[in-house]
Write an enzyme that holds these catalytic residues in place. Sequence first.
Site, PDB file in Angstrom:
ATOM      1  N   LYS A 202      -0.935   3.858  -0.328  1.00 22.33           N
ATOM      2  CA  LYS A 202      -1.409   4.865   0.622  1.00 22.33           C
ATOM      3  C   LYS A 202      -2.868   5.159   0.306  1.00 22.33           C
ATOM      4  CE  LYS A 202      -0.662   9.566   2.211  1.00 22.33           C
ATOM      5  NZ  LYS A 202       0.277  10.688   2.289  1.00 22.33           N
ATOM      6  N   ARG A 212      -2.692  16.324   9.869  1.00 24.14           N
ATOM      7  CA  ARG A 212      -2.932  17.577   9.145  1.00 24.14           C
ATOM      8  C   ARG A 212      -3.020  18.744  10.120  1.00 24.14           C
ATOM      9  NH1 ARG A 212      -7.120  14.808   4.791  1.00 24.14           N
ATOM     10  NH2 ARG A 212      -5.542  13.482   3.804  1.00 24.14           N
ATOM     11  N   LYS A 225      -8.500  13.728  -1.100  1.00 17.01           N
ATOM     12  CA  LYS A 225      -7.324  13.278  -1.871  1.00 17.01           C
ATOM     13  C   LYS A 225      -7.621  12.021  -2.681  1.00 17.01           C
ATOM     14  CE  LYS A 225      -4.029  15.595   1.214  1.00 17.01           C
ATOM     15  NZ  LYS A 225      -2.680  15.554   1.869  1.00 17.01           N
ATOM     16  N   GLU A 241       0.222  -1.265  -7.349  1.00 20.28           N
ATOM     17  CA  GLU A 241       1.028  -0.091  -6.976  1.00 20.28           C
ATOM     18  C   GLU A 241       2.433  -0.511  -6.533  1.00 20.28           C
ATOM     19  OE1 GLU A 241       0.816   3.102  -7.005  1.00 20.28           O
ATOM     20  OE2 GLU A 241      -1.282   3.719  -7.048  1.00 20.28           O
ATOM     21  N   LYS A 256      -0.085   2.264   4.278  1.00 18.20           N
ATOM     22  CA  LYS A 256      -0.544   3.335   5.156  1.00 18.20           C
ATOM     23  C   LYS A 256      -2.018   3.613   4.932  1.00 18.20           C
ATOM     24  CE  LYS A 256       0.345   8.226   5.781  1.00 18.20           C
ATOM     25  NZ  LYS A 256       0.937   9.377   5.176  1.00 18.20           N
ATOM     26  N   SER A 282      -1.440   9.075  12.445  1.00 18.96           N
ATOM     27  CA  SER A 282      -1.813   9.970  13.538  1.00 18.96           C
ATOM     28  C   SER A 282      -3.161   9.628  14.160  1.00 18.96           C
ATOM     29  CB  SER A 282      -1.818  11.410  13.021  1.00 18.96           C
ATOM     30  OG  SER A 282      -2.682  11.532  11.901  1.00 18.96           O
ATOM     31  N   TYR A 321       4.104   7.015  16.088  1.00 19.21           N
ATOM     32  CA  TYR A 321       4.304   8.084  17.065  1.00 19.21           C
ATOM     33  C   TYR A 321       4.560   7.500  18.454  1.00 19.21           C
ATOM     34  CZ  TYR A 321       2.568  10.620  13.091  1.00 19.21           C
ATOM     35  OH  TYR A 321       2.428  11.107  11.817  1.00 19.21           O
TER      36      TYR A 321
HETATM   37  C1  PBG Z   1       1.154  13.841   3.213  1.00 20.10           C
HETATM   38  C2  PBG Z   1       1.264  12.918   4.360  1.00 20.10           C
HETATM   39  C3  PBG Z   1       0.208  12.604   5.189  1.00 20.10           C
HETATM   40  C4  PBG Z   1       0.699  11.773   6.171  1.00 20.10           C
HETATM   41  C5  PBG Z   1       2.053  11.571   5.928  1.00 20.10           C
HETATM   42  N1  PBG Z   1       2.395  12.288   4.783  1.00 20.10           N
HETATM   43  C6  PBG Z   1      -1.199  13.099   5.188  1.00 20.10           C
HETATM   44  C7  PBG Z   1      -1.980  13.086   3.966  1.00 20.10           C
HETATM   45  O1  PBG Z   1      -1.742  12.324   3.030  1.00 20.10           O
HETATM   46  O2  PBG Z   1      -2.900  13.879   3.931  1.00 20.10           O
HETATM   47  C8  PBG Z   1      -0.143  11.228   7.273  1.00 20.10           C
HETATM   48  C9  PBG Z   1       0.552  10.701   8.441  1.00 20.10           C
HETATM   49  C10 PBG Z   1      -0.306  10.546   9.636  1.00 20.10           C
HETATM   50  O3  PBG Z   1      -1.536  10.704   9.620  1.00 20.10           O
HETATM   51  O4  PBG Z   1       0.277  10.241  10.671  1.00 20.10           O
HETATM   52  N2  PBG Z   1       1.997  13.755   2.193  1.00 20.10           N
END
Ligand code: PBG
Length: 333
Positions: A202, A212, A225, A241, A256, A282, A321
């Site tokens: 990720k 968010r 992050k 990983e 991701k 998203s 989505y």
């Molecule tokens: C957080 C989490 C995130 C997403 C899924 N779980 C956001 C982040 O890491 O800040 C993002 C999913 C998306 O953008 O559709 N644990």
Amino acid sequence: MVETRGPFPQTRMRRNRSDDWTRRLVAEHRLSADDLIWPVFLREDDDSEAEIASMPGQRRLTVSEAVDAVGRAAELGIPAIGLFPKVRERLKTPACEEAVNPDNLICRGLRALKTAVPQVGLVGDVALDPFNPLGHDGLLDGERVLNDETVEILCRQALVQAQAGCDVIAPSDMMDGRIAAIRRALDQAGLQDTRICSYAAKYASAFYGPFRDAIGSSGALKGDKKTYQMDPANSDEALHEVALDLAEGADMVMVKPGLPYLDIIRRVKERFAVPTFAYQVSGEYAMIKAAALNGWLDGERAMMESLVAFKRAGADAVLTYFAVEAAKRLRAG
Ligand code: PBG
């Protein structure tokens, strides 16, 4: 006399493209509803904010709305859904107690869905960002995100979700060692059939912005992050990983975001040959929707093209989505 030599190509690639039937016959990859996991946002009954401005077409659903919507998704052949809660502001605390409350929004959603639509796989996100006033995925000491202390609470979060009916625990937090710890916690509680889908690779990505907004953590997030999510410049590190998470007991792994990381999906699939999922996040959804709403591209075609690209890259399934819209499109033929 017929001229056999000449300027003509020996091989004409276009022959196999010339009719619909040949195109269908030679297609190497095919998307089906079986490949789709739909991420669903939950809200409390008294929370009136259903619309998500940056994600046209997606809404935050109450538990009872989610039961109906997931029932319809099941009829379209979607095998599994993911759940993400928009937690009440006053329930967000530095110790993230609400994350381990067996009656929290996510657990209530899991119980209702497991009862109403038992045939649908339930994927529960495990991370602290919806519960943390500062929007981080772990517990904080000042600005530092603590690893081992976070893993402890993630294990408890995984347990309450699994006990509420979650089939697949999906840790999206990127703490080290959490897969082994969660596996042990689940097994000790007699939950050896609960699967773990690790968000193994990720990335610290700009494409999570609309998510968010959806869970109400965007304004809160202090800093970024980058101390736990991966650097977009890295690819070998993703393999490292994934190797660790598989050794720790992950049943499936996730990459991701999606489209900007198709090379990672391909490398992971080739190297490990395990169930590999992609998350079309998203921001990817928002980009296609925004362009389509402006009339700048054909949204439906862009959606289907992006989804088959994941299959081509080697993904076994895609969290998207677009799941419901794509499943409808597939059904229509
Ligand atoms: C957080 C989490 C995130 C997403 C899924 N779980 C956001 C982040 O890491 O800040 C993002 C999913 C998306 O953008 O559709 N644990």
